[in-house]
Scaffold this motif. Structure first.
Motif, PDB file in Angstrom:
ATOM      1  N   SER A  72     -17.782  -6.522  12.180  1.00 45.60           N
ATOM      2  CA  SER A  72     -16.991  -7.597  12.791  1.00 45.60           C
ATOM      3  C   SER A  72     -16.310  -8.471  11.733  1.00 45.60           C
ATOM      4  O   SER A  72     -15.803  -9.552  12.032  1.00 45.60           O
ATOM      5  CB  SER A  72     -17.895  -8.470  13.673  1.00 45.60           C
ATOM      6  N   CYS A  73     -16.278  -7.989  10.506  1.00 45.64           N
ATOM      7  CA  CYS A  73     -15.817  -8.816   9.383  1.00 45.64           C
ATOM      8  C   CYS A  73     -14.310  -9.090   9.436  1.00 45.64           C
ATOM      9  O   CYS A  73     -13.508  -8.204   9.756  1.00 45.64           O
ATOM     10  CB  CYS A  73     -16.146  -8.109   8.067  1.00 45.64           C
ATOM     11  N   THR A  74     -13.971 -10.316   9.086  1.00 40.11           N
ATOM     12  CA  THR A  74     -12.556 -10.676   8.960  1.00 40.11           C
ATOM     13  C   THR A  74     -12.332 -11.415   7.633  1.00 40.11           C
ATOM     14  O   THR A  74     -11.453 -12.254   7.524  1.00 40.11           O
ATOM     15  CB  THR A  74     -12.112 -11.593  10.135  1.00 40.11           C
ATOM     16  N   ARG A  75     -13.140 -11.093   6.646  1.00 43.39           N
ATOM     17  CA  ARG A  75     -13.055 -11.807   5.369  1.00 43.39           C
ATOM     18  C   ARG A  75     -11.756 -11.543   4.620  1.00 43.39           C
ATOM     19  O   ARG A  75     -11.365 -12.312   3.751  1.00 43.39           O
ATOM     20  CB  ARG A  75     -14.238 -11.412   4.474  1.00 43.39           C
ATOM     21  N   CYS A  76     -11.109 -10.405   4.900  1.00 43.52           N
ATOM     22  CA  CYS A  76      -9.807 -10.170   4.261  1.00 43.52           C
ATOM     23  C   CYS A  76      -8.861  -9.550   5.290  1.00 43.52           C
ATOM     24  O   CYS A  76      -9.275  -9.160   6.377  1.00 43.52           O
ATOM     25  CB  CYS A  76      -9.936  -9.276   3.023  1.00 43.52           C
ATOM     26  N   ASP A  77      -7.579  -9.452   4.901  1.00 46.38           N
ATOM     27  CA  ASP A  77      -6.564  -8.997   5.848  1.00 46.38           C
ATOM     28  C   ASP A  77      -6.708  -7.533   6.263  1.00 46.38           C
ATOM     29  O   ASP A  77      -6.052  -7.097   7.215  1.00 46.38           O
ATOM     30  CB  ASP A  77      -5.171  -9.208   5.252  1.00 46.38           C
ATOM     31  N   LEU A  78      -7.538  -6.797   5.559  1.00 49.49           N
ATOM     32  CA  LEU A  78      -7.683  -5.382   5.936  1.00 49.49           C
ATOM     33  C   LEU A  78      -8.256  -5.219   7.337  1.00 49.49           C
ATOM     34  O   LEU A  78      -8.114  -4.162   7.951  1.00 49.49           O
ATOM     35  CB  LEU A  78      -8.558  -4.638   4.920  1.00 49.49           C
ATOM     36  N   HIS A  79      -8.877  -6.247   7.845  1.00 55.21           N
ATOM     37  CA  HIS A  79      -9.439  -6.108   9.197  1.00 55.21           C
ATOM     38  C   HIS A  79      -8.342  -5.989  10.258  1.00 55.21           C
ATOM     39  O   HIS A  79      -8.566  -5.450  11.336  1.00 55.21           O
ATOM     40  CB  HIS A  79     -10.344  -7.297   9.535  1.00 55.21           C
ATOM     41  N   LYS A  80      -7.133  -6.454   9.903  1.00 53.92           N
ATOM     42  CA  LYS A  80      -6.090  -6.536  10.930  1.00 53.92           C
ATOM     43  C   LYS A  80      -5.612  -5.180  11.426  1.00 53.92           C
ATOM     44  O   LYS A  80      -5.221  -5.051  12.575  1.00 53.92           O
ATOM     45  CB  LYS A  80      -4.898  -7.328  10.382  1.00 53.92           C
ATOM     46  N   LYS A 143     -14.556  -1.717   2.949  1.00 51.79           N
ATOM     47  CA  LYS A 143     -15.048  -1.076   4.180  1.00 51.79           C
ATOM     48  C   LYS A 143     -13.943  -0.823   5.200  1.00 51.79           C
ATOM     49  O   LYS A 143     -14.195  -0.182   6.215  1.00 51.79           O
ATOM     50  CB  LYS A 143     -16.112  -1.953   4.850  1.00 51.79           C
ATOM     51  N   CYS A 144     -12.772  -1.361   4.966  1.00 52.85           N
ATOM     52  CA  CYS A 144     -11.682  -1.165   5.938  1.00 52.85           C
ATOM     53  C   CYS A 144     -10.517  -0.456   5.260  1.00 52.85           C
ATOM     54  O   CYS A 144     -10.248  -0.669   4.076  1.00 52.85           O
ATOM     55  CB  CYS A 144     -11.216  -2.505   6.494  1.00 52.85           C
ATOM     56  N   ARG A 145      -9.828   0.342   6.047  1.00 52.43           N
ATOM     57  CA  ARG A 145      -8.753   1.162   5.499  1.00 52.43           C
ATOM     58  C   ARG A 145      -7.540   0.316   5.101  1.00 52.43           C
ATOM     59  O   ARG A 145      -6.970  -0.391   5.936  1.00 52.43           O
ATOM     60  CB  ARG A 145      -8.298   2.176   6.545  1.00 52.43           C
ATOM     61  N   SER A 159     -13.351  -9.698  -1.792  1.00 52.67           N
ATOM     62  CA  SER A 159     -13.879 -10.183  -0.510  1.00 52.67           C
ATOM     63  C   SER A 159     -14.986  -9.277   0.016  1.00 52.67           C
ATOM     64  O   SER A 159     -15.959  -9.737   0.622  1.00 52.67           O
ATOM     65  CB  SER A 159     -12.765 -10.238   0.546  1.00 52.67           C
ATOM     66  N   CYS A 160     -14.821  -7.992  -0.214  1.00 58.92           N
ATOM     67  CA  CYS A 160     -15.761  -7.026   0.350  1.00 58.92           C
ATOM     68  C   CYS A 160     -16.980  -6.810  -0.546  1.00 58.92           C
ATOM     69  O   CYS A 160     -17.989  -6.249  -0.100  1.00 58.92           O
ATOM     70  CB  CYS A 160     -15.029  -5.696   0.567  1.00 58.92           C
ATOM     71  N   ALA A 161     -16.881  -7.228  -1.783  1.00 58.42           N
ATOM     72  CA  ALA A 161     -17.915  -6.909  -2.774  1.00 58.42           C
ATOM     73  C   ALA A 161     -19.330  -7.328  -2.372  1.00 58.42           C
ATOM     74  O   ALA A 161     -20.289  -6.598  -2.644  1.00 58.42           O
ATOM     75  CB  ALA A 161     -17.540  -7.513  -4.121  1.00 58.42           C
TER      76      ALA A 161
HETATM   77 FE1  SF4 Z   1     -14.342  -7.511   5.629  1.00 55.22          FE
HETATM   78 FE2  SF4 Z   1     -14.456  -5.728   3.669  1.00 55.22          FE
HETATM   79 FE3  SF4 Z   1     -13.132  -5.176   5.902  1.00 55.22          FE
HETATM   80 FE4  SF4 Z   1     -12.142  -6.974   4.218  1.00 55.22          FE
HETATM   81  S1  SF4 Z   1     -12.440  -4.785   3.799  1.00 55.22           S
HETATM   82  S2  SF4 Z   1     -12.281  -7.180   6.444  1.00 55.22           S
HETATM   83  S3  SF4 Z   1     -14.017  -7.920   3.438  1.00 55.22           S
HETATM   84  S4  SF4 Z   1     -15.336  -5.500   5.713  1.00 55.22           S
END
Ligand code: SF4
Length: 244
Positions: A72-80, A143-145, A159-161
């Motif tokens: 459920s992470c939204t720590r960086c824009d990759l979640h979008k 963790k996100c593409r 952010s993901c580290a």
């Molecule tokens: Fe969160 Fe990592 Fe995904 Fe960024 S890449 S949204 S830090 S899980």
């Protein structure tokens, strides 16, 4: 000692790596097998922390909560643009931790790292040194593409580290294999190219967990001539692991 059947299987996996007779050939003039890898002793590497874990409570999370947090992470824009976050897969008590770069399209769809062609090659690379995928743990720097399969940006990796750092703390692997430039550079906090990081031994943060760097399977698919070097790296890792 490896049985004849095991040896046959191993040769099959080697062949899938594009390595046909290497295992039988032996060192030509002692150059390859006997190449001495420079060794950096624990603490000798300036700052190779994978992540500055723990500016929040991630460093204290247990597996299930950690997984939920990542999904459920939204720590960086990759979640979008992700279909789903790809947490990692494998044995929570693995002795071998394999770290790649980021999920690709297949991984984003399936929610598992290293599926598709690169995953198949990774499986065969592991089998070539006697490891089944289920025995190891496989994770990525992010963790996100990243959109269009671009590399993760430094701030995204940062952010993901903490998630990866927590996974490493929970698993307590005996050895880490960094696959490709992004994994190696983030784990070792360096800008050096993979070529200069291969053949050396680094340590994760201030721990005694060695890190061995090799090429990413996706790169090996594009550059099959480098598979031999990856095989050398795996052998070096296997030898090192045996000595731990
Ligand atoms: Fe969160 Fe990592 Fe995904 Fe960024 S890449 S949204 S830090 S899980």
């Amino acid at each position: 000692m490896m049985s004849a059947t095991d040896q046959d299987k191993r040769l099959h996996y080697l062949e899938s790596m594009g390595i046909q007779v290497w295992a039988h050939r032996g060192p030509k003039s002692g150059q390859d097998r006997n190449r001495q890898a420079p060794v950096a002793e624990p603490g000798a590497v300036e700052d190779n922390s994978a992540a500055t874990a723990g500016q929040d409570d991630i460093a204290g999370l247990e597996w299930e909560v950690l997984r939920e947090r990542v999904l459920s992470c939204t720590r960086c824009d990759l979640h979008k643009q992700r279909t789903q976050a790809v947490f990692g897969v494998g044995n929570h008590s693995a002795q071998w931790l394999i770290i790649g770069e980021a999920p690709g399209a297949d991984e984003d769809r399936q929610g598992e790292p290293f599926v598709g062609r690169a995953g198949k090659l990774l499986n065969n690379m592991l089998l070539a040194i006697g490891l089944r995928r289920a025995e190891v743990y496989i994770a990525n720097i992010v963790k996100c593409r990243p959109p269009n399969n671009r590399e993760p940006a430094p701030e995204e990796a940062q952010s993901c580290a903490p998630y990866l750092a927590r996974q490493i703390a929970l698993i307590k692997p005996k050895i880490i294999i960094a696959l490709g430039r992004v994994a190696a550079q983030n784990l070792l906090k360096t800008d050096s190219p993979v070529g200069s990081l291969r053949g050396k031994r680094f340590y994760y943060e201030q721990s005694d967990i060695p890190i061995i760097v090799t090429y990413h399977p996706a790169y090996l698919l594009r550059s099959p001539q480098e598979k031999r070097k990856a095989w050398q790296d795996l052998l070096a890792a296997q030898e090192l692991f045996s000595s731990l």
